[in-house]
Scaffold this active site. Structure first.
Site, PDB file in Angstrom:
ATOM      1  N   GLY A  11      49.296  35.226  84.980  1.00  0.00           N
ATOM      2  CA  GLY A  11      48.120  34.387  85.177  1.00  0.00           C
ATOM      3  C   GLY A  11      48.446  32.951  84.836  1.00  0.00           C
ATOM      4  O   GLY A  11      49.524  32.634  84.340  1.00  0.00           O
ATOM      5  N   ALA A  40      56.141  36.860  69.425  1.00  0.00           N
ATOM      6  CA  ALA A  40      55.731  35.510  69.802  1.00  0.00           C
ATOM      7  C   ALA A  40      56.962  34.678  70.138  1.00  0.00           C
ATOM      8  O   ALA A  40      57.883  34.577  69.324  1.00  0.00           O
ATOM      9  CB  ALA A  40      54.962  34.871  68.656  1.00  0.00           C
ATOM     10  N   HIS A  56      45.655  31.366  67.438  1.00  0.00           N
ATOM     11  CA  HIS A  56      45.918  32.623  68.152  1.00  0.00           C
ATOM     12  C   HIS A  56      46.087  33.779  67.177  1.00  0.00           C
ATOM     13  O   HIS A  56      45.579  34.875  67.418  1.00  0.00           O
ATOM     14  CB  HIS A  56      47.145  32.489  69.044  1.00  0.00           C
ATOM     15  CG  HIS A  56      46.895  31.710  70.286  1.00  0.00           C
ATOM     16  ND1 HIS A  56      47.646  31.866  71.422  1.00  0.00           N
ATOM     17  CD2 HIS A  56      45.971  30.759  70.592  1.00  0.00           C
ATOM     18  CE1 HIS A  56      47.195  31.059  72.362  1.00  0.00           C
ATOM     19  NE2 HIS A  56      46.185  30.372  71.869  1.00  0.00           N
ATOM     20  N   GLU A  68      58.424  36.413  65.286  1.00  0.00           N
ATOM     21  CA  GLU A  68      58.653  35.160  66.001  1.00  0.00           C
ATOM     22  C   GLU A  68      60.065  35.184  66.562  1.00  0.00           C
ATOM     23  O   GLU A  68      61.045  35.225  65.823  1.00  0.00           O
ATOM     24  CB  GLU A  68      58.431  33.984  65.068  1.00  0.00           C
ATOM     25  CG  GLU A  68      56.983  33.890  64.620  1.00  0.00           C
ATOM     26  CD  GLU A  68      56.709  32.731  63.693  1.00  0.00           C
ATOM     27  OE1 GLU A  68      57.604  31.893  63.467  1.00  0.00           O
ATOM     28  OE2 GLU A  68      55.573  32.660  63.184  1.00  0.00           O
TER      29      GLU A  68
END
Length: 183
Positions: A11, A40, A56, A68
């Site tokens: 998207g 992430a 977030h 991360e």
């Protein structure tokens, strides 16, 4: 235990793709009695991005293990076990991190190919279900700069390759998913 599967959620910016991916991850984790893991790929390189990352994390709420991983994404996927359901958010930030680290970003197609192949291999061999988020960047104007065009081209090819191995692919616009593939 169910077999691991791969879902790709595409998207534009602020389309609702991450929200859908988080819901799919939570549903899959509940069905398997598995841990939810959020990989992430963003880096807090400035104050605005650090605040965005904090927001977030707060919106996700408790119950998520966050890893991360701005660069070694294939290794992180290989390390995930069957007791986890993994959300990777997002492939385009990982690609951007890798592209900007190259000595010649305009040669990204050639220079990143081994890493993309390694990532595809890690995803194909995953021991857990994966929900992958990626931006669809090819719907707008042709980027003005050579680096922008190189990124758009690499992202488009990466998304195509991910979609080819995914069991399900959704395109999200205005918070609504359009399922492009369901196997």
């Amino acid at each position: 235990m169910q077999e691991p599967d791969i879902t790709l959620v595409l998207g534009g910016a602020r389309s609702g793709k991450s929200r859908l991916a988080e819901r799919l991850t939570s549903e899959a984790a509940a069905a398997r009695a598995a841990r939810r893991v959020y990989i992430a790929t963003a880096q807090a390189l400035d104050a605005e991005m650090a605040a965005r990352i904090d927001r977030h994390q707060a919106e996700r709420g408790p119950g998520w293990a966050t890893r991360e991983v701005p660069f070694a994404l294939a290794d992180a996927i290989r390390a995930a076990g069957p007791e986890e359901v993994v959300l990777v958010d997002c492939l385009t930030l990982w690609l951007s991190n890798r592209l900007c680290a190259l000595p010649d970003p305009l040669a990204a197609d050639v220079l990143l190919e081994p890493e993309v192949e390694d990532l595809l291999d890690a995803i194909s061999q995953a021991r857990t279900s994966l929900i992958l988020v990626s931006n669809e960047v090819g719907l707008g104007l042709v980027p003005e700069t050579p680096l922008g065009r190189a990124f758009r081209d690499c992202a488009g090819r990466l998304n195509q390759r991910m979609a080819s191995i995914a069991h399900r692919v959704a395109f999200v616009a205005a918070g609504l998913p359009l399922w492009l593939k369901r196997c």
